[in-house]
Motif scaffolding. Structure first.
Motif, PDB file in Angstrom:
ATOM      1  N   UNK A 150       0.857  -1.183   0.000  1.00 20.22           N
ATOM      2  CA  UNK A 150       0.000   0.000   0.000  1.00 20.22           C
ATOM      3  C   UNK A 150       0.899   1.242   0.000  1.00 20.22           C
ATOM      4  N   UNK A 151       0.367   2.425  -0.338  1.00 25.04           N
ATOM      5  CA  UNK A 151       1.168   3.656  -0.249  1.00 25.04           C
ATOM      6  C   UNK A 151       1.689   3.867   1.173  1.00 25.04           C
ATOM      7  N   UNK A 152       2.847   4.520   1.301  1.00 22.92           N
ATOM      8  CA  UNK A 152       3.448   4.731   2.618  1.00 22.92           C
ATOM      9  C   UNK A 152       2.476   5.368   3.606  1.00 22.92           C
ATOM     10  N   UNK A 153       1.703   6.363   3.145  1.00 22.36           N
ATOM     11  CA  UNK A 153       0.792   7.074   4.022  1.00 22.36           C
ATOM     12  C   UNK A 153      -0.404   6.259   4.464  1.00 22.36           C
ATOM     13  N   UNK A 154      -0.613   5.086   3.852  1.00 25.19           N
ATOM     14  CA  UNK A 154      -1.739   4.209   4.204  1.00 25.19           C
ATOM     15  C   UNK A 154      -1.319   3.094   5.155  1.00 25.19           C
TER      16      UNK A 154
END
Length: 421
Positions: A150-154
């Motif tokens: 998943x994206x880092x921020x997720x």
């Protein structure tokens, strides 16, 4: 370090939270403390210490005087040079599913193991949206790509140390050697109009404006969560611009304005789009030929991986990563690589009340280095931290640490150790 070898029964001693962290290096005083506590620890390249679990696998436990008080650790030493030994993924049969480590280990005939990656454990920010239970990072099981990162921020779990990403993995190649690496998704959707980039594979969170694929490996959980949050804010609202297309036998068979749920049949791919990705999928019509391709590409190794899962690197080439958290102490799970990938050390801190002070992430890196690891990888901790091993003559594994929640927490995956008689 005070060793207690060969404990039996369910629960060895004590454990708690797992993380990768903020800033500050290991304090000199801490280094001296842990250095004293681990003096005399057997090098990872040596024959497995403590009690023999099976051929090439040994178990031991010991106290560690750490910065927040004495904690207790459980370690499995795994000799990957032994032809009877292999390491693989423990999983409950689907990406978006969870089970206790002991259940997964017994179901797959493992002699030992630990819990794996951080995962989508709750959805309090998105009312009405169910948590999927899917893990954060990439997963390879039996040589097959199950999911991408998943994206880092997720990411669920503590903040990543500088320079690391959700694509970081611990893996074992087809050559039987363990490595730290990074696995990126390389995928595409080919239509009559051209090629669309594929930016997700069986993920609980898709990048903004993207198209992601869900296969039979995903399971039956709702795919709505994949369109919630943003690349930098996991708690941001779910997208209102979504679309889903089902592809079977190379052709579009159905479409829907919102992501659905339920099992994905073998040979079927469900494409989910958000924002720009949704608009691209709306251009597809029923019966249109569509080809979906995807693979996970390693950044470092050219040797294909037999198994890999995500987490957080904390030690590389014998050196702790810069910016590791040296303040927050918690119950941890970690895996160390020694002797050129020929040996693994699986570590779980005990979660019983007397030992819940645990370790900081910086202490985890230092502990693994002093146990003989050159590289180390932090896994999910807290109530997830679980280490299991088979007692001599037993038919199944037993939990050697005390989970901090009082019982095993169901988790999406783990590292399993397998040994032929």
């Amino acid at each position: 370090m005070t060793r207690r070898r060969g404990r039996s029964g369910t629960g060895g001693r004590r454990a708690r939270g797992g993380s990768c962290g903020s800033v500050l290096a290991v304090l000199a005083a801490l280094g001296a403390l842990v250095g004293t506590g681990l003096a005399g620890a057997a090098p990872a390249g040596a024959a497995p210490g403590g009690t023999a679990v099976s051929a090439g696998v040994g178990y031991e436990e010991f106290d560690i005087p750490a910065s927040h008080g004495t904690t207790h650790a459980h370690v499995l030493r795994v000799d990957l040079d032994d032809p009877r030994v292999r390491v693989g993924l423990l999983h409950p049969g689907a990406v978006a599913s969870r089970a206790p480590v002991s259940v997964m280990a017994d179901a797959r005939g493992a002699v030992g193991g630990v819990n794996g990656d951080f995962f989508n454990i709750s959805e309090t920010q998105h009312p009405g949206v169910e948590a999927t239970g899917a893990s954060v990072g990439p997963v390879i099981a039996s040589g097959r790509a199950w999911k991408a990162a998943v994206p880092n921020g997720q990411r669920f779990g503590p903040a990543l140390p500088p320079g690391t990403t959700t694509e970081d993995v611990i893996g074992v190649g087809v050559d039987g050697r363990a490595r730290l690496d990074r696995l990126a998704l390389d995928g595409s959707v080919h239509t009559r109009e051209g090629r669309l980039p594929l930016e997700g594979l069986n993920q609980y969170a898709l990048p903004e404006g993207s198209v992601g694929a869900f296969t039979a490996e995903w399971g039956s959980a709702s795919r709505v969560r994949a369109t919630c949050g943003t690349d930098t804010d996991r708690a941001a609202p779910c997208s209102t611009d979504t679309y889903e297309v089902t592809v079977r036998d190379g052709r579009v068979v159905s479409a829907a304005g919102t992501p659905g749920s339920g099992p994905v049949a073998p040979g079927t791919t469900v494409l989910v789009g958000r924002e720009a990705g949704a608009r691209q999928l709306r251009e597809l019509s029923a019966g249109e030929p569509v080809t979906v391709r995807h693979r996970l590409v390693a950044a470092a190794s050219r040797v294909p991986y037999r198994f890999a899962l995500g987490g957080c690197p904390v030690l590389v080439g014998g050196q702790p990563l810069a910016g590791l958290d040296a303040r927050t102490s918690a119950v941890r799970t970690a895996v160390g690589i020694a002797d050129g990938g020929r040996h693994l050390l699986l570590l779980a801190v005990d979660g019983a009340p007397a030992y819940r002070s645990g370790l900081t992430v910086a202490e985890v890196a230092d502990t693994m280095r002093r146990l003989g690891a050159d590289d180390a990888f932090s896994l999910d901790g807290g109530g997830s931290t679980t280490l299991v091993a088979r007692e001599p003559g037993a038919a199944g594994v037993s939990v050697r640490n005390h989970p901090s929640g009082g019982a095993e927490r169901p988790v999406p995956n783990g590292i399993g150790v397998f040994s032929a008689p």
